[in-house]
Motif scaffolding. Structure first.
Motif: not given
Length: 132
Positions: A87-90, A105-108, A116-119
């Motif tokens: 996966r990749r988070a954008k 901060r982002i949800n992991g 976490v992935c996508a935008s």
């Protein structure tokens, strides 16, 4: 050419999936700051450049000039052989306020419980001034 300023960004993944490797990815698909999650928050620091028009540049700035973002990879995308995750988070770079250092901060985890992935959207109303 407009003068550029260096902007330091710190992004924290909250509650990432334990046992999963995460890393920043640059434009050449090189990985940086790889770290395996223990379940505690994971924090990555990167720098970009911004000109006086607000355009963002640098080895982590992906996308078009009007839609810049950076990636945090996880699982096999981060170099973890045998991981069930790829996966990749954008994370968008388009809403950076004036200044030279910010934290966000982002949800992991994604809704499916995996990394976490996508935008993804920043928590806490976006980028905050300073490094925490």
């Amino acid at each position: 050419m407009s003068p550029r300023e260096t902007v330091t960004l710190q992004i924290t993944l909250t509650d990432p999936v334990p046992g999963v490797l995460h890393a920043l990815q640059d434009k050449d698909n090189q990985l940086y700051s790889a770290a395996e999650s223990t379940g505690a928050d994971l924090t990555f620091t990167l720098t970009v450049e911004r000109d006086d028009t607000g355009r963002v540049f640098g080895k982590f700035a992906m996308g078009t000039p009007t839609a810049r973002f950076f990636y945090i990879c996880s699982g096999t995308s981060a170099g973890q052989f045998g991981s069930p995750w790829t996966r990749r988070a954008k994370i968008s770079l388009m809403a950076l306020p004036p200044g030279n250092s910010f934290s966000g901060r982002i949800n992991g985890r994604s809704k499916d419980g995996g990394p976490v992935c996508a935008s993804v959207r920043l928590l806490d109303d976006g980028w905050r001034p300073g490094i925490r």
